[in-house]
Write an enzyme that holds these catalytic residues in place. Structure first.
Site, PDB file in Angstrom:
ATOM      1  N   SER A   1      67.235 124.517 -17.132  1.00 22.09           N
ATOM      2  CA  SER A   1      67.914 123.466 -17.887  1.00 22.09           C
ATOM      3  C   SER A   1      67.557 122.121 -17.281  1.00 22.09           C
ATOM      4  CB  SER A   1      69.429 123.647 -17.822  1.00 22.09           C
ATOM      5  OG  SER A   1      69.922 123.245 -16.541  1.00 22.09           O
ATOM      6  N   ASP A   2      67.732 121.047 -18.056  1.00 24.29           N
ATOM      7  CA  ASP A   2      67.745 119.749 -17.413  1.00 24.29           C
ATOM      8  C   ASP A   2      69.032 119.677 -16.596  1.00 24.29           C
ATOM      9  OD1 ASP A   2      67.107 117.191 -16.621  1.00 24.29           O
ATOM     10  OD2 ASP A   2      66.565 116.523 -18.621  1.00 24.29           O
ATOM     11  N   CYS A   3      69.058 118.762 -15.643  1.00 24.86           N
ATOM     12  CA  CYS A   3      70.105 118.805 -14.631  1.00 24.86           C
ATOM     13  C   CYS A   3      71.467 118.404 -15.180  1.00 24.86           C
ATOM     14  CB  CYS A   3      69.685 117.965 -13.437  1.00 24.86           C
ATOM     15  SG  CYS A   3      68.183 118.631 -12.710  1.00 24.86           S
TER      16      CYS A   3
END
Length: 749
Positions: free
Chosen positions: A282-284
Site C-alpha cells: 500500500s502507499d503509506c
C-alpha cells in the site's frame, strides 16, 4: 508526515539510523536450518518454508512495512520502505551513516525525461541501483526500493509532477522500461526490487476540499487504458517488475488498494504479473483510507481485510495504527491462507534478490566503493547538460567571453534548492555561482531576495543571469499548486532588471510556469528551464550558458497559460468537453499551449527528412501476420518497419538533436481524434556544423493504435501523417489498409 520526511531527506538521517536492520544471516543457526537458506530450492519453495515456520501472531506482525522479523527463527527485522527516486533518498529503511553518509543526486525525473534519451535513463538507474544495493548489502537499507513514480503528469498543478517523466504516455513508457532495467540489473537475481507507483489514476494531492485520501478518480474505460495505465502495463506485463504500490485514491468508486479489478483482474491476470509471485504494498497509511477516507469499509479491520483479500501484500505504516491486521484476522475476514500468500510474495521477492544468500549473492561485492564513483559524478553532470531546456534566445546565449556577470536570484548560490523531493544527502552540491567561479568568470552576486541588491549587482556587470522560479515550497507531496503563473514579486524583479538595458537571462527552476510575460518582454534575452538539477546542477547549467556545451533538451510537459487553472483538478477527462468547460488536457487534446510539449531551442539550426525506406503504405493483415509472437508475446509490441530520420546541422555549433515523430489522422479511429500523439523519439549526439546523422527510431503497433470506448486497443485503417518535431520540419503520409484489428481486449470492470 511522509511528505515532510521525504522532502527533507538528509535531515532525518539520525532518526533513520535507529531503524536500520542488518541482513538476515543464513550462515548461522537457527535461520540456516530453515529451507529458505537452501539455494538448491526454487524461490517460491524457499519463501514458503520461512512463512510456514511462523506462528499466526508472527505472521500478523510481519505484514507491515517495518517488519520486526522473527528472532526465534533468526529472521532479522526488515524495513520495506526504501526510496530512490533520483538517487538513494531519505526513508525509514535507510541509514545515512558511516561509509554511507551520502549518495549520488541526479536531476529530478521530470528534468531527466527532457533529454529524451532512454540510454541515459538506463545508465542513471544502473548507478542508482548499484548504490542502493551497496547500501542494502551493508545493512544501511533494504533491497526493495519504492521507485519509480510512473503516473503521467496530467495537470500542471500536481505537487508531485516533478517526480514523473512527464505528460506523454510514450515518453513515460520509455523512461519506465529503461529505469526498471537499470535498477533491477541484468542477472538472474535482482540487483534491487523495483516498485512501480502509484497504481492507479493518482495525480492529486489536495485541491478544492478534496485530497488524495478521499478522492474518487472518475475515469472512462477509454482514457483509463490509453493514458493512466500504459506505464503500469510496461512495469507488469513487459518488465515483470518486482513490486507495485497501490495508490491512496479510488478509481470509479473503489479504493485502489481494495480493488480486485485493479490488483487481480488487470495486474495479475490480464498482464500476467505472476511468474515471480511479485508483491504489492500500500502507499503509506493508505489502508486506513478504505474506511476513513473513502468510507468503503465500515471499520479499520474490515478495510484491512478488504485490501489483503483484493491482492495487497504489505501495509506501509509510518507511525502505526493505519491498519488493523489482528482485528481483521480475529473477525474471520482475513484468513491465514491469505496471510501466507502475502508473506510468501514478500519473502520470495527477497529470495530473488539474493537477500538470504550472503556472499553467494550475485551482487554481494557491492560496498562503499560503489557509491559516489567518478563515473556517477560524470553521469550526474551529463544528465544536467543533456536535459536543461532552452525556451527563448535572441542571441544573448551563449555567454560572450570576458563578460562581467551578475548572478542573482534566490537559487543562484543556494545549495538547498538543487535537489528537489525524495532526496538523500549528496556528496556535494555545486551552485551556478560556484560553477561560474570555478570556470574563472568575473561574478557579482547578491544574497537573499532583495530586488535592490539584484539591481545593484546588475549595474556593475555586462550581463545579468536571474535564477528564479519555484522550489519545493510551491509544490510537493501533499501540496498542489493553485497558480501556474510566475510569482508576481519575481516578475517585478525581472522587469526591474530588464529595465537596466543589459542582456538578461532567466533560468527557471521547479515546475513549469506561464512564461508569457517573459516571452513578450524584449528585455529578457533568454530563458532556460532547469527544474531541480541535482548535485551537478550549477556546473551543468554554466556549461550550457558559457557555450562549452549546447542545449538540446525538450519540454516533457505542456506549458499552459495561467488561466488554465479554471479547470477543476478533479476532472480526470483528457478530451475537451464544452459542457464541463474542459478545454482538453495535454498536448494531445489542448491546442492553446504557451510553449508546447516537445519544445526546445538550440544554439544552431537543423533540417530533417524521413529516410527513403520509411513506408508510405502498409497492410494491417501483413503487419499482424508478420509478427513473431514467440518473441514479442503481445500483438501491440509487434515492431513496425524502421522509422529513419536524417538530421542535418545547418549551423556552425556542434549539438545534439532530439528527433520527435508525432502521428495524427483525420480518418482513423473513434472521434474525437487527438491533435497529435508522440509515436517515437531518439537522440542524435554531437552533430557537427554542416554535418548529418541518421536516427533510426523504434516503434510498434501500439504507437499507431487507438482505444475504443470499452478500452480495447485497436489498429485502425486510414491515413496517418507523420511529423518530425513540433515545428513540423518534415512530414510523411502513411496509409494503413485492410480491416481494423484488436490488439488487446480490455477486461470489463
Amino acid at each position: 508526515m511522509k511528505a515532510q520526511l521525504l522532502v527533507l531527506g538528509s535531515s532525518v538521517a539520525s532518526v533513520l539510523a535507529a531503524n536500520a536492520c542488518p541482513p538476515s544471516d543464513c550462515s548461522k543457526a537457527p535461520l540456516k536450518n530453515n529451507k529458505v537458506c537452501d539455494r538448491s530450492l526454487g524461490p517460491t519453495e524457499r519463501a514458503a518454508a520461512l512463512v510456514a515456520a511462523m506462528s499466526r501472531d508472527e505472521k500478523i506482525a510481519n505484514l507491515v512495512s517495518k517488519s520486526p522479523g522473527v528472532s526465534r527463527l533468526g529472521l532479522n527485522c526488515y524495513n520495506w520502505w526504501n526510496e530512490a527516486l533520483h538517487g538513494v533518498a531519505g526513508a525509514p529503511g535507510i541509514d545515512f551513516n558511516g561509509d554511507f553518509k551520502t549518495a549520488t543526486s541526479f536531476p529530478m525525473p521530470i528534468l531527466t525525461a527532457a533529454a529524451f534519451d532512454d540510454d541515459l535513463v538506463f545508465k542513471i538507474a544502473s548507478i542508482i541501483g548499484q548504490e542502493s544495493r551497496a547500501f542494502g548489502n551493508n545493512g544501511k537499507s533494504g533491497l526493495d526500493y519504492w521507485t519509480p513514480n510512473v503516473n503521467p503528469f496530467r495537470d500542471p498543478r500536481w505537487g508531485r509532477g516533478s517526480e514523473t517523466p512527464g505528460e506523454d504516455v510514450a515518453r513515460v513508457n520509455g523512461y519506465t522500461e529503461a529505469f526498471v532495467r537499470g535498477m533491477e540489473g541484468n542477472k538472474t537475481q535482482r540487483q534491487i526490487i523495483v516498485t512501480c507507483k502509484h497504481y492507479a489514476g493518482y495525480d492529486l494531492e489536495a485541491w478544492g476540499g478534496v485530497d488524495r485520501h478521499n478522492f474518487n478518480a472518475k475515469i472512462t474505460p477509454q482514457e483509463l487504458v490509453e493514458y493512466y495505465m500504459p506505464p503500469f502495463r510496461v512495469c507488469a506485463r513487459d518488465m515483470n517488475v518486482g513490486s507495485f504500490m497501490c495508490s491512496y485514491n479510488a478509481v470509479n468508486g473503489v479504493p485502489s488498494c481494495g480493488s480486485k479489478y485493479l490488483l487481480q483482474t488487470i495486474l495479475r491476470e490480464h498482464w500476467n504479473w505472476t511468474s515471480h509471485n511479485n508483491y504489492i504494498t500500500s502507499d503509506c497509511e493508505g489502508v486506513a483510507d478504505l474506511s476513513r477516507g473513502h468510507k468503503f469499509s465500515p471499520s479499520l479491520a474490515a478495510g484491512t481485510a478488504a485490501a489483503f483479500n483484493a491482492g495487497m501484500d504489505n501495509s506501509c505504516e509510518y507511525s502505526g495504527g493505519s491498519s488493523d491486521i489482528k482485528g481483521a484476522v480475529n473477525s474471520g475476514a482475513l484468513s491465514e491462507a491469505t496471510m501466507n500468500r502475502a508473506l510468501t510474495r514478500q519473502y520470495e521477492g527477497l529470495v530473488r534478490a539474493g537477500y538470504f544468500d550472503g556472499s553467494a549473492s550475485q551482487y554481494a561485492s557491492f560496498g562503499a566503493s560503489h557509491v559516489n564513483t567518478d563515473a556517477a559524478k560524470k553521469l550526474a553532470l551529463q544528465s544536467v547538460v543533456d536535459s536543461v531546456v532552452l525556451l527563448k534566445n535572441n542571441g544573448t546565449l551563449p555567454l560572450k567571453a570576458g563578460a562581467k556577470v551578475a548572478m542573482v536570484g534566490f537559487w543562484a548560490d543556494d545549495k538547498t534548492k538543487l535537489r528537489g523531493g525524495y532526496s538523500g544527502p549528496p556528496p556535494y552540491l555545486i551552485t551556478p555561482v560556484g560553477a561560474a567561479k570555478d570556470l574563472g568568470l568575473t561574478v557579482t552576486t547578491a544574497s537573499g531576495t532583495s530586488a535592490d541588491a539584484y539591481v545593484s549587482a546588475g549595474q556593475k556587470s555586462d550581463i545579468i543571469i536571474y535564477f528564479g522560479g519555484l522550489d519545493t515550497g510551491a509544490a510537493a507531496e501533499g501540496k498542489d499548486r493553485t497558480s501556474i503563473a510566475w510569482p508576481s514579486d519575481q516578475l517585478t524583479t525581472i522587469q526591474r532588471l530588464s529595465n537596466l538595458g543589459k542582456p538578461l537571462v532567466v533560468v527557471s527552476m521547479g515546475d513549469q510556469v506561464d512564461n508569457t510575460p517573459l516571452l513578450s518582454n524584449k528585455g529578457v534575452g533568454a530563458i532556460m528551464w532547469a527544474s531541480w538539477p541535482g548535485q551537478e546542477g550549477g556546473s551543468g547549467i554554466m556549461q550550457l550558458i558559457t557555450g562549452k556545451k549546447a542545449p538540446a533538451g525538450r519540454l516533457p510537459v505542456t506549458q499552459y497559460p495561467s488561466s488554465y487553472t479554471s479547470l477543476a483538478m478533479t476532472d480526470m477527462n483528457l478530451r475537451p468537453n464544452t459542457a464541463t468547460k474542459n478545454p482538453g488536457r495535454t498536448y494531445m487534446w489542448y491546442p492553446g499551449a504557451v510553449q508546447p510539449f516537445g519544445y526546445g531551442l538550440h544554439y544552431t539550426s537543423f533540417e530533417a527528412a524521413f529516410g527513403e525506406d520509411v513506408p508510405k503504405s502498409l497492410a494491417i493483415e501483413d503487419l499482424v501476420a508478420g509478427c513473431d509472437l514467440k518473441t514479442v508475446k503481445y500483438l501491440d509490441k509487434c515492431p513496425i518497419p524502421g522509422l529513419k530520420v536524417s538530421v542535418k546541422n545547418t549551423g556552425s555549433v556542434t549539438s545534439d538533436y532530439v528527433a520527435l515523430v508525432f502521428v495524427s489522422s483525420d480518418d482513423a479511429g473513434p472521434t474525437p481524434r487527438p491533435i497529435k500523439q508522440l509515436a517515437a523519439y531518439g537522440r542524435a549526439r554531437d552533430i557537427t556544423g554542416a554535418g548529418s546523422k541518421d536516427v533510426t527510431l523504434k516503434w510498434t503497433l501500439a504507437n499507431l493504435a487507438r482505444h475504443d470506448a470499452k478500452g480495447n486497443m485497436v489498429l485502425y485503417p486510414g491515413t496517418y501523417t507523420l511529423t518530425v518535431d513540433v515545428q513540423g520540419l518534415t512530414t510523411r503520409k502513411l496509409v494503413l489498409t485492410g480491416k481494423e484489428v484488436v490488439l488487446d481486449n480490455w477486461p470489463a470492470a
